[in-house]
Structures are given as structure tokens and as C-alpha cells.
Design an enzyme around this catalytic site. Structure first.
Site, mmCIF file in Angstrom:
data_model
loop_
_atom_site.group_PDB
_atom_site.id
_atom_site.type_symbol
_atom_site.label_atom_id
_atom_site.label_comp_id
_atom_site.label_asym_id
_atom_site.label_seq_id
_atom_site.Cartn_x
_atom_site.Cartn_y
_atom_site.Cartn_z
ATOM 1 N N SER A 84 0.846 -1.194 0.000
ATOM 2 C CA SER A 84 0.000 0.000 0.000
ATOM 3 C C SER A 84 0.877 1.238 0.000
ATOM 4 O O SER A 84 1.666 1.456 0.935
ATOM 5 C CB SER A 84 -0.893 0.020 1.238
ATOM 6 O OG SER A 84 -1.419 1.331 1.384
ATOM 7 N N HIS B 292 -1.271 -1.282 -4.316
ATOM 8 C CA HIS B 292 -2.533 -0.960 -3.640
ATOM 9 C C HIS B 292 -2.594 0.545 -3.359
ATOM 10 O O HIS B 292 -1.689 1.115 -2.747
ATOM 11 C CB HIS B 292 -2.609 -1.753 -2.339
ATOM 12 C CG HIS B 292 -3.909 -1.635 -1.596
ATOM 13 N ND1 HIS B 292 -5.019 -2.375 -1.920
ATOM 14 C CD2 HIS B 292 -4.257 -0.885 -0.524
ATOM 15 C CE1 HIS B 292 -6.010 -2.076 -1.075
ATOM 16 N NE2 HIS B 292 -5.580 -1.161 -0.222
ATOM 17 N N ASP C 114 -4.808 3.584 -1.743
ATOM 18 C CA ASP C 114 -5.858 3.858 -0.760
ATOM 19 C C ASP C 114 -6.430 5.263 -0.930
ATOM 20 O O ASP C 114 -5.780 6.256 -0.621
ATOM 21 C CB ASP C 114 -5.283 3.714 0.656
ATOM 22 C CG ASP C 114 -5.085 2.269 1.044
ATOM 23 O OD1 ASP C 114 -6.040 1.486 0.926
ATOM 24 O OD2 ASP C 114 -3.957 1.914 1.465
ATOM 25 N N MET D 97 -9.063 7.964 0.289
ATOM 26 C CA MET D 97 -9.840 8.307 1.494
ATOM 27 C C MET D 97 -10.416 9.710 1.348
ATOM 28 O O MET D 97 -9.744 10.605 0.827
ATOM 29 C CB MET D 97 -8.946 8.262 2.728
ATOM 30 C CG MET D 97 -8.266 6.922 2.936
ATOM 31 S SD MET D 97 -7.350 6.896 4.473
ATOM 32 C CE MET D 97 -6.550 5.286 4.346
ATOM 33 N N HIS E 98 -8.474 1.067 -3.756
ATOM 34 C CA HIS E 98 -9.375 0.805 -2.620
ATOM 35 C C HIS E 98 -10.052 2.117 -2.243
ATOM 36 O O HIS E 98 -9.414 3.018 -1.690
ATOM 37 C CB HIS E 98 -8.527 0.254 -1.466
ATOM 38 C CG HIS E 98 -9.269 -0.001 -0.196
ATOM 39 N ND1 HIS E 98 -8.619 -0.231 1.004
ATOM 40 C CD2 HIS E 98 -10.597 -0.085 0.081
ATOM 41 C CE1 HIS E 98 -9.516 -0.428 1.952
ATOM 42 N NE2 HIS E 98 -10.729 -0.339 1.422
ATOM 43 N N MET F 51 -12.201 4.296 -0.020
ATOM 44 C CA MET F 51 -12.805 4.484 1.308
ATOM 45 C C MET F 51 -13.534 5.824 1.244
ATOM 46 O O MET F 51 -13.105 6.818 1.859
ATOM 47 C CB MET F 51 -11.714 4.437 2.383
ATOM 48 C CG MET F 51 -11.207 3.013 2.606
ATOM 49 S SD MET F 51 -9.580 2.953 3.373
ATOM 50 C CE MET F 51 -8.559 3.093 1.910
ATOM 51 N N MET G 125 -11.187 -6.311 5.680
ATOM 52 C CA MET G 125 -10.385 -5.355 6.446
ATOM 53 C C MET G 125 -10.023 -5.971 7.799
ATOM 54 O O MET G 125 -10.903 -6.455 8.518
ATOM 55 C CB MET G 125 -11.161 -4.053 6.682
ATOM 56 C CG MET G 125 -11.482 -3.241 5.432
ATOM 57 S SD MET G 125 -10.063 -2.752 4.441
ATOM 58 C CE MET G 125 -9.110 -1.792 5.624
ATOM 59 N N GLY H 226 -8.725 3.688 7.431
ATOM 60 C CA GLY H 226 -8.433 5.102 7.649
ATOM 61 C C GLY H 226 -6.953 5.406 7.811
ATOM 62 O O GLY H 226 -6.511 6.480 7.433
ATOM 63 N N PHE H 227 -6.209 4.467 8.367
ATOM 64 C CA PHE H 227 -4.798 4.750 8.661
ATOM 65 C C PHE H 227 -3.949 3.499 8.460
ATOM 66 O O PHE H 227 -4.434 2.382 8.679
ATOM 67 C CB PHE H 227 -4.639 5.227 10.114
ATOM 68 C CG PHE H 227 -5.452 6.454 10.404
ATOM 69 C CD1 PHE H 227 -4.986 7.721 10.065
ATOM 70 C CD2 PHE H 227 -6.714 6.338 10.967
ATOM 71 C CE1 PHE H 227 -5.761 8.850 10.301
ATOM 72 C CE2 PHE H 227 -7.505 7.466 11.206
ATOM 73 C CZ PHE H 227 -7.019 8.728 10.878
ATOM 74 N N GLY H 228 -2.688 3.726 8.103
ATOM 75 C CA GLY H 228 -1.722 2.637 8.095
ATOM 76 C C GLY H 228 -1.199 2.414 9.506
ATOM 77 O O GLY H 228 -1.424 3.230 10.406
ATOM 78 N N ASP I 112 -6.544 -6.666 4.206
ATOM 79 C CA ASP I 112 -5.994 -5.312 4.265
ATOM 80 C C ASP I 112 -5.961 -4.796 5.700
ATOM 81 O O ASP I 112 -7.011 -4.587 6.317
ATOM 82 C CB ASP I 112 -6.848 -4.391 3.384
ATOM 83 C CG ASP I 112 -6.227 -3.013 3.198
ATOM 84 O OD1 ASP I 112 -5.129 -2.768 3.753
ATOM 85 O OD2 ASP I 112 -6.846 -2.183 2.505
ATOM 86 N N GLY I 113 -4.724 -4.590 6.191
ATOM 87 C CA GLY I 113 -4.532 -3.970 7.507
ATOM 88 C C GLY I 113 -3.721 -4.828 8.457
ATOM 89 O O GLY I 113 -4.112 -5.955 8.762
ATOM 90 N N GLY I 114 -2.573 -4.297 8.887
ATOM 91 C CA GLY I 114 -1.785 -4.993 9.904
ATOM 92 C C GLY I 114 -1.167 -6.300 9.454
ATOM 93 O O GLY I 114 -0.809 -7.138 10.289
ATOM 94 N N GLY J 176 1.249 -2.212 4.102
ATOM 95 C CA GLY J 176 1.816 -0.878 3.995
ATOM 96 C C GLY J 176 3.075 -0.764 4.834
ATOM 97 O O GLY J 176 4.195 -0.872 4.329
ATOM 98 N N SER J 177 2.894 -0.597 6.132
ATOM 99 C CA SER J 177 4.064 -0.375 6.981
ATOM 100 C C SER J 177 5.040 -1.540 6.959
ATOM 101 O O SER J 177 6.252 -1.332 6.989
ATOM 102 C CB SER J 177 3.636 -0.018 8.412
ATOM 103 O OG SER J 177 2.518 -0.740 8.794
HETATM 104 C C1 DX5 Z 1 -6.158 1.191 5.812
HETATM 105 C C2 DX5 Z 1 -5.739 0.976 4.370
HETATM 106 C C3 DX5 Z 1 -4.638 0.000 4.237
HETATM 107 C C4 DX5 Z 1 -3.360 0.442 4.911
HETATM 108 C C5 DX5 Z 1 -2.637 -0.759 5.387
HETATM 109 O O1 DX5 Z 1 -7.264 1.989 5.869
HETATM 110 O O2 DX5 Z 1 -6.825 0.504 3.595
HETATM 111 O O3 DX5 Z 1 -4.410 -0.369 2.887
HETATM 112 O O4 DX5 Z 1 -2.508 1.160 4.077
HETATM 113 O O5 DX5 Z 1 -1.536 -0.339 6.123
HETATM 114 P P1 DX5 Z 1 -0.798 -1.301 7.144
HETATM 115 O O6 DX5 Z 1 -0.304 -2.486 6.340
HETATM 116 O O7 DX5 Z 1 0.287 -0.448 7.675
HETATM 117 O O8 DX5 Z 1 -1.809 -1.714 8.168
HETATM 118 ZN ZN ZN Z 2 -6.434 -0.390 1.576
#
Ligand code: DX5
Ligand code: ZN
Length: 222
Positions: free
Chosen positions: A9, A34, A36, A38, A67, A69, A138, A143-145, A173-175, A195-196
Site C-alpha cells: 500500500s 494498492h 488507498d 480516502m 481501494h 474508502m 479489512m 483510515g490509517f496505516g 488489508d490492515g496490519g 503498507g508499513s
Molecule cells: C487502511 C488501508 C490499508 C493500509 C494498510 O485503511 O486501507 O491499505 O494502508 O496499512 P498497514 O499495512 O500499515 O496496516
Molecule cells: Zn487499503
């Protein structure tokens, strides 16, 4: 499990350097990119819209996985087709007419995805599976990485069973990181957004770190 895709991401990339970041993750083995989107309304954060996504397009050689949001969705579908999205995913929670949304996405020539917030059960997309190419589960509230992974293993397994032999991919998607990836891959995930866990410690000047991070995720479920 060998063909599980990794979709970094770019929410975790350097926002002043998207083109080089996209080329770096693809050179290092990303399967998809990916993106994102928002809107500060459906989620409490703002990123970018169609003109930025269109500017990313020439840098993406693999698959541009967008994606959304955002709410409403339908009024923007043509703009994301024009921007060059390959996969366009909308949230089930974003509006009252998800069939219309999925039909419009496919009608505009893209693969259609439907995303589920952590609080939304698998059964709520059962009636949409013939109209979708991807279900995004999800594993954080969008909303956030960098948020903590919420265990949706049972939801993923349930979806895998509901999908049966349809050609519908399950995306997580997420964590996602080397600790959490094996849980969801074991339950039937096809695409892992990260992402991270991909971008941490690296930069366009040290892209090999992105490669190491992706290999660590792949090795965790191999
Ligand atoms: C969250 C996003 C994700 C996010 C994932 O709202 O949809 O795609 O970037 O980031 P990580 O992998 O850091 O959780
Ligand atoms: Zn995403």
C-alpha cells in the site's frame, strides 16, 4: 499458497515521490500496487483523488488495485476507470445499493471488489459473490496505516467456503506482517495488502529493504 500476491500500500510511501516508490516496490517483487483513496467522510483521513491516481498509472507495470474508502462511490466510478484502475474496490458500508456499484464498476471495464469493515459479517456479501471479482476483508478499521491487526481468520475461512469454485479473490488489508500473514493465508487469502510492513526501514535510495520486507512476509507462510 505459492501464488499468494503481495500488494504494497503506497499509503506508507513517500507522498512527495510516488512514481519512484511505485517503481521501487515493483522492481523488488510486488505483485500488485494498492492505492488507498480516502475522503475524510467515510473514514477520518484524506489521501488523494482521481487526478493523482491517473498520475500513478504510467508507473504501475503490474496491477493498480484501487481501494475506495469514500461515500458516495457511484458518482466517481467513471473517474477511476479513466484514471486507469485495474481493480476498483468499494465498501459494502458506503451506500445502500452495492449491486449497482459492482455492476457499474464492471460496466466501466474494471474488476469489481467489495470491502468489509471488521464489524461486517461474511454473510452480508453472500448475495454479491456472483457480481464481484474480489472481496477485501479489512483487518483494521479503515483510515490509517500502521494499526494493530484484528483477527478475522474465521471470516476469511467462511468467505472461502461461501465462494466455493467461483473466481473471486480474497484480499486482506490492515496490519499484515510476517506474524499475521500465516493466519490469513492459512484461512484462504489470495492477496495480502501491506503498507508499513513493506515500507518500514527502506526508501527509494535503499529499495532492497522493501524486497527484504516482502520476502519476510512470503517466508512466513511458505
Ligand atoms: C487502511 C488501508 C490499508 C493500509 C494498510 O485503511 O486501507 O491499505 O494502508 O496499512 P498497514 O499495512 O500499515 O496496516
Ligand atoms: Zn487499503
Amino acid at each position: 499458497m505459492g501464488d499468494v500476491k503481495i500488494a504494497p500500500s503506497i499509503l506508507s510511501a513517500d507522498f512527495a515521490n510516488f512514481g519512484a516508490e511505485i517503481r521501487a516496490i515493483e522492481d523488488q517483487g510486488a505483485d500488485w500496487v494498492h492505492v488507498d483513496v480516502m475522503d475524510g467522510h467515510f473514514v477520518p483521513n484524506l489521501t488523494f483523488g482521481p487526478p493523482a491516481v491517473k498520475a500513478f498509472r504510467p508507473h504501475v507495470k503490474t496491477v493498480m488495485d484501487v481501494h475506495l474508502m469514500i461515500s458516495p462511490v457511484d458518482t466517481y466510478i467513471d473517474a477511476y476507470a479513466e484514471a486507469g484502475a485495474d481493480v476498483l474496490t468499494a465498501h459494502l458500508e458506503a451506500g445502500p445499493h452495492p449491486h449497482r456499484t459492482l455492476q457499474a464498476i464492471r460496466g466501466a471495464g474494471m474488476k469489481a471488489g467489495i470491502a468489509l469493515n471488521p464489524g461486517t459479517p461474511a454473510e452480508s456479501v453472500e448475495h454479491l459473490l456472483d457480481m464481484a471479482d474480489l472481496v477485501c476483508v479489512m483487518t483494521v478499521n479503515p483510515g490509517f496505516g500502521g494499526q494493530t491487526f484484528l483477527d478475522m481468520t474465521a471470516k476469511v475461512a467462511k468467505l472461502r467456503e461461501m465462494i466455493g469454485d467461483r473466481e473471486v479473490l480474497i484480499e486482506i488489508d490492515g496490519g499484515v506482517d510476517p506474524r499475521t500473514a500465516p493466519l490469513v493465508v492459512g484461512a484462504g487469502a489470495d492477496v495480502l495488502v501491506a503498507g508499513s510492513a513493506v515500507f518500514k526501514g527502506g526508501s527509494v535510495d535503499t529499495p532492497e529493504v522493501y524486497g527484504e520486507n516482502m520476502r519476510a512476509i512470503r517466508a512466513s507462510y511458505a
